[in-house]
Motif scaffolding. Structure first.
Motif, mmCIF file in Angstrom:
data_model
loop_
_atom_site.group_PDB
_atom_site.id
_atom_site.type_symbol
_atom_site.label_atom_id
_atom_site.label_comp_id
_atom_site.label_asym_id
_atom_site.label_seq_id
_atom_site.Cartn_x
_atom_site.Cartn_y
_atom_site.Cartn_z
ATOM 1 N N SER A 1 -8.801 11.709 6.054
ATOM 2 C CA SER A 1 -8.245 10.948 6.931
ATOM 3 C C SER A 1 -7.456 9.704 6.087
ATOM 4 C CB SER A 1 -9.399 10.243 7.679
ATOM 5 O OG SER A 1 -8.734 9.111 8.517
ATOM 6 N N GLY A 2 -6.435 9.273 6.600
ATOM 7 C CA GLY A 2 -5.710 8.126 5.762
ATOM 8 C C GLY A 2 -4.787 8.635 4.718
ATOM 9 N N CYS A 3 -4.633 9.852 4.332
ATOM 10 C CA CYS A 3 -3.915 10.562 3.048
ATOM 11 C C CYS A 3 -2.459 10.432 3.284
ATOM 12 C CB CYS A 3 -4.471 12.007 2.805
ATOM 13 S SG CYS A 3 -3.971 13.185 3.918
ATOM 14 N N GLY A 4 -1.894 10.033 4.655
ATOM 15 C CA GLY A 4 -0.656 9.971 4.690
ATOM 16 C C GLY A 4 0.146 11.069 5.718
ATOM 17 N N LYS A 5 -0.730 11.972 6.344
ATOM 18 C CA LYS A 5 -0.336 13.184 7.182
ATOM 19 C C LYS A 5 0.610 12.592 8.259
ATOM 20 C CE LYS A 5 -4.460 14.518 8.365
ATOM 21 N NZ LYS A 5 -5.173 13.550 7.774
ATOM 22 N N SER A 6 0.100 11.469 9.136
ATOM 23 C CA SER A 6 0.833 11.165 10.296
ATOM 24 C C SER A 6 2.322 10.401 9.758
ATOM 25 C CB SER A 6 0.248 10.314 11.080
ATOM 26 O OG SER A 6 -0.688 10.889 11.717
ATOM 27 N N THR A 7 1.949 9.582 8.570
ATOM 28 C CA THR A 7 3.054 8.996 7.747
ATOM 29 C C THR A 7 4.316 10.060 7.380
ATOM 30 O OG1 THR A 7 1.658 7.162 7.036
ATOM 31 C CG2 THR A 7 3.964 7.594 6.261
ATOM 32 N N HIS B 1 -7.099 18.654 10.993
ATOM 33 C CA HIS B 1 -8.235 18.585 10.171
ATOM 34 C C HIS B 1 -8.853 19.817 10.239
ATOM 35 C CE1 HIS B 1 -7.744 14.114 11.109
ATOM 36 N NE2 HIS B 1 -8.034 14.124 9.858
ATOM 37 N N HIS C 1 0.846 -1.287 0.095
ATOM 38 C CA HIS C 1 0.135 0.022 -0.021
ATOM 39 C C HIS C 1 0.887 1.140 -0.074
ATOM 40 C CE1 HIS C 1 -3.199 2.416 2.423
ATOM 41 N NE2 HIS C 1 -3.085 2.807 1.167
HETATM 42 N N1 LIG Z 1 2.263 0.785 10.238
HETATM 43 C C1 LIG Z 1 1.370 0.743 9.343
HETATM 44 N N2 LIG Z 1 1.324 -0.332 8.772
HETATM 45 C C2 LIG Z 1 0.323 -0.761 7.805
HETATM 46 N N3 LIG Z 1 -0.209 0.604 7.401
HETATM 47 C C3 LIG Z 1 -0.202 1.643 7.837
HETATM 48 C C4 LIG Z 1 0.753 2.031 8.947
HETATM 49 N N4 LIG Z 1 0.690 3.283 9.491
HETATM 50 C C5 LIG Z 1 -0.187 3.717 8.610
HETATM 51 N N5 LIG Z 1 -0.868 3.037 7.745
HETATM 52 C C6 LIG Z 1 -1.652 3.183 6.482
HETATM 53 O O1 LIG Z 1 -1.128 4.423 5.916
HETATM 54 C C7 LIG Z 1 -2.471 5.274 5.456
HETATM 55 C C8 LIG Z 1 -2.140 6.653 6.083
HETATM 56 O O2 LIG Z 1 -2.028 6.893 7.318
HETATM 57 P P1 LIG Z 1 -1.609 7.984 8.217
HETATM 58 O O3 LIG Z 1 -1.654 7.692 9.503
HETATM 59 O O4 LIG Z 1 -0.349 8.530 7.735
HETATM 60 O O5 LIG Z 1 -3.041 8.832 7.605
HETATM 61 P P2 LIG Z 1 -3.251 10.054 8.427
HETATM 62 O O6 LIG Z 1 -3.559 11.034 7.127
HETATM 63 O O7 LIG Z 1 -2.574 10.736 9.240
HETATM 64 O O8 LIG Z 1 -4.850 9.722 8.735
HETATM 65 P P3 LIG Z 1 -5.735 10.371 10.222
HETATM 66 O O9 LIG Z 1 -6.158 11.895 9.797
HETATM 67 O O10 LIG Z 1 -6.892 9.526 10.091
HETATM 68 O O11 LIG Z 1 -4.855 10.316 11.210
HETATM 69 C C9 LIG Z 1 -3.571 4.545 6.154
HETATM 70 O O12 LIG Z 1 -4.135 3.838 5.030
HETATM 71 C C10 LIG Z 1 -3.157 3.457 7.191
HETATM 72 O O13 LIG Z 1 -3.847 2.641 7.284
#
Ligand SMILES: Nc1ncnc2c1ncn2[C@@H]1O[C@H](COP(=O)(O)OP(=O)(O)OP(=O)(O)O)[C@@H](O)[C@H]1O
Length: 268
Positions: free
Chosen positions: A46-52, A200, A24
């Motif tokens: 949500s899930g767009c990758g911000k925390s990543t 957000h 993914h």
């Molecule tokens: N350790 C991990 N293993 C597998 N998938 C992951 C992992 N960490 C994040 N993901 C996936 O990566 C994608 C992005 O996650 P991330 O937490 O970066 O999103 P986000 O934009 O911060 O979301 P939110 O606003 O909900 O916090 C999501 O689909 C999540 O399921």
């Protein structure tokens, strides 16, 4: 020292839990430059990758492709990051068995700030955040806003060059969040740190940021500069106009993500 951040071609994938499925891809060749002393808010569905993104920038996750540089100095696969970093998360993550002051000491003990400077640093930030009288209190004796202020003191005490903040005020009531935003801007103005702040909330983003970056599916959908002069006022029509634009971009990004998810589930 230049503490600007240059991100080039940042790509991050997570392996699928299902055996024969492709990994993914969460960050998709992302390019972004953040200037030294700039306050950037990152917004996205949500899930767009911000925390990543924040995890890779902060060195918590170093398993990615692409390049991250701080003032020209590269983040490497191992070893210390090239700048001092502070973090603030949605929950304060304090150690419940330690007093407020000992929580800060704990961070200092794990930093390279010389011990003879600790007392002055702590006085300064406890004063600045209005927590002087609560130094001996334990986390359970603090309100949510006070606990988040304490985690701000802890993040700042190690004198970071760059501050990463992951929705730090989203769990607080709006009045407390407004006060903390003003405190944060004051600290930013005085200390000249580079700040990357995830939220957000389009009003929060435009109130705080020099520039709002809207992410969508691991890429930048749009960068929106906020040129409204500071101090800003939530009721200022000029600020409201920018936050409407940010919100519209956010909604378009969320709809795009939903369509992509629908296409993916049709395939399976
Ligand atoms: N350790 C991990 N293993 C597998 N998938 C992951 C992992 N960490 C994040 N993901 C996936 O990566 C994608 C992005 O996650 P991330 O937490 O970066 O999103 P986000 O934009 O911060 O979301 P939110 O606003 O909900 O916090 C999501 O689909 C999540 O399921």
């Amino acid at each position: 020292m230049d503490n600007g951040i240059r991100i080039q071609g940042l790509t991050k994938s997570f392996p699928s839990p299902r055996k024969h499925e492709a990994a993914h891809r969460v960050l998709n060749g992302l390019d972004l430059t953040i200037e030294d002393n700039e306050f950037v808010c990152v917004l996205g569905p949500s899930g767009c990758g911000k925390s990543t993104l924040l995890n890779t920038l902060s060195g918590l996750d170093r398993d990615y492709d692409g390049e991250i540089r701080f003032g020209g100095r590269p983040m490497t696969r191992a070893g210390k990051p090239p700048v001092r970093m502070g973090y603030l998360f949605q929950d304060p993550r304090l150690l419940p068995w330690l007093s407020a002051e000992r929580n800060v000491d704990f961070a200092l003990e794990n930093s390279d700030v010389p011990r003879h400077r600790w007392a002055d640093i702590k006085d300064h930030y406890f004063q600045l955040t209005g927590l002087q009288a609560f130094r001996r209190h334990h986390p359970h004796e603090l309100s949510g806003g006070m606990a988040q202020r304490l985690s701000l003191v802890r993040a700042l005490a190690i004198e970071p060059d760059v501050l990463f903040m992951d929705e730090p005020f989203s769990g607080l009531d709006e009045l407390t969040a407004r006060r903390l935003r003003v405190d944060l801007l004051d600290i930013w103005r005085r200390t000249g740190k580079t700040i990357v702040f995830i939220t957000h909330n389009s009003y929060e983003a435009t109130f705080l940021a020099d520039r709002v970056v809207v992410l969508s599916q691991g890429r930048i959908r749009r960068e929106i500069p906020v040129t409204v002069p500071r101090p800003r006022d939530y009721d200022d029509p000029a600020l409201f106009a920018v936050s409407k634009e940010v919100a519209a971009t956010f909604i378009a990004a969320a709809e795009e993500a939903e369509r992509a998810r629908a296409r993916l589930s049709e395939k399976h």
